[in-house]
Write an enzyme that holds these catalytic residues in place. Sequence first.
Site, short mmCIF file in Angstrom:
data_model
loop_
_atom_site.label_atom_id
_atom_site.label_comp_id
_atom_site.label_asym_id
_atom_site.label_seq_id
_atom_site.Cartn_x
_atom_site.Cartn_y
_atom_site.Cartn_z
N HIS A 266 44.61 -19.89 10.83
CA HIS A 266 44.85 -19.43 12.39
C HIS A 266 44.89 -20.71 13.34
O HIS A 266 43.59 -21.19 13.92
CB HIS A 266 43.94 -18.55 12.94
N ASP B 293 44.48 -14.37 14.84
CA ASP B 293 43.20 -14.38 15.16
C ASP B 293 42.63 -13.02 16.21
O ASP B 293 41.99 -13.06 17.05
CB ASP B 293 42.79 -15.52 15.89
#
Length: 411
Positions: free
Chosen positions: A237, A345
């Site tokens: 991420h 995320d």
Amino acid sequence: MKHALLAFGLLAATPALALDDPMLKRAEAVLKRQPIIDGHNDYPGALRGSFGEGWWSQDLKADSRTFKKPLMTDLTRLHQGRVGGQFWSVYVPATVTGPAAVKATIEQIDIVRGFVAKYPQDLELAGTAADIRRIQKTGKVASLMGVEGGSQIDNSLPVLRMYHALGVRYMTLTHTRHNDWADSANESPRPQPLSDYGKAVIKEMNRIGMLVDLSHVSPATMKAVLGVTRAPVIYSHSSARGIADHVRNVPDDVLPLVKANGGVVMATYVPGFINAARQAWEAARAGERQRLLALYISDLPRQGTAMAEWDARNPRPPVGIGDVADHIDRMVKLAGIDHVGIGGDLDGIDSTPTGLEGVETYPALIAELLRRGYSDADCEKIAGGNLLRAMEAAEKVAASMAGEVPPDVKP
């Protein structure tokens, strides 16, 4: 910014998707061929933070936006978002170290294995790229895990191996603090960004087939790892530092190295990471909060009133789908179309870009890429094909190392 450590405000309702949008229809067709494989979702920690062990009695198919602490994930919306594979983060704060970190990680793994077992019609544990390919064809979500910080192994390769046995398929080398063997992007660099023990950790991850995740590490650690790993790396991420100069993003000079390695950078949704104006606003707001704390140290109501007045004078800069797509454009330009993915995320952040409020919205991002001229084949790669390729390459490396013994190096 993990859900277990903060209370969410009410999330804006997800805007209705325009089902008559030809690009959205095309995106749905793309994701039917290659569903989304998302690199990072903090749902396990969000459940634990909201309910503790009481999560067992929650209906995880219910709309979690209606919970007291609204969530960005539930099983119904995962299917709506055409998710075929999910790496669930088994996150433990970097402030928790030693045996306590191992215990907390096992408890997080238990949550993932628990909800997968509770909903066998929706979820199935996966261990390999072939598992993901098979499971996503059934309409289920192939479920894997990622340990989000090397401190969670407590300097123990046996612990690393046991995490792998329980379903962990990547480890982020650091979180927001340095550990004994690798540097985080969030602290001042040390002379040795990756120690000899850190190199042994990389070798063991290669040997057992666990992906090395370089989100959160310093640029020097990125380069050191890319110099020693035998297998492709991922960034579960992270986005492009050339678009937003945040320490959590990947510098322009590293992206070509990821291409040479065969790795994948999975674009994230974190507003302060992807939009420079939002990043500056968050820094200014944090500074104002500290100023008010110092001025009115014992007067909480006055702090709250003054902070509300600051917010009214300084509206939060908007962030949207286009910001995420801009980062994908940059990473494709410098690393190539075969080396970019998606790692939202979600449920690890307190706000999202407008239009990407939950796991149901992945088709909207793919539609935006199609509008920008990406081909269907390009979007299939970004949606999940690139991650599958990197996993398969890492599995081949592990097979080639099967006869090697684990490294005997002390931290």
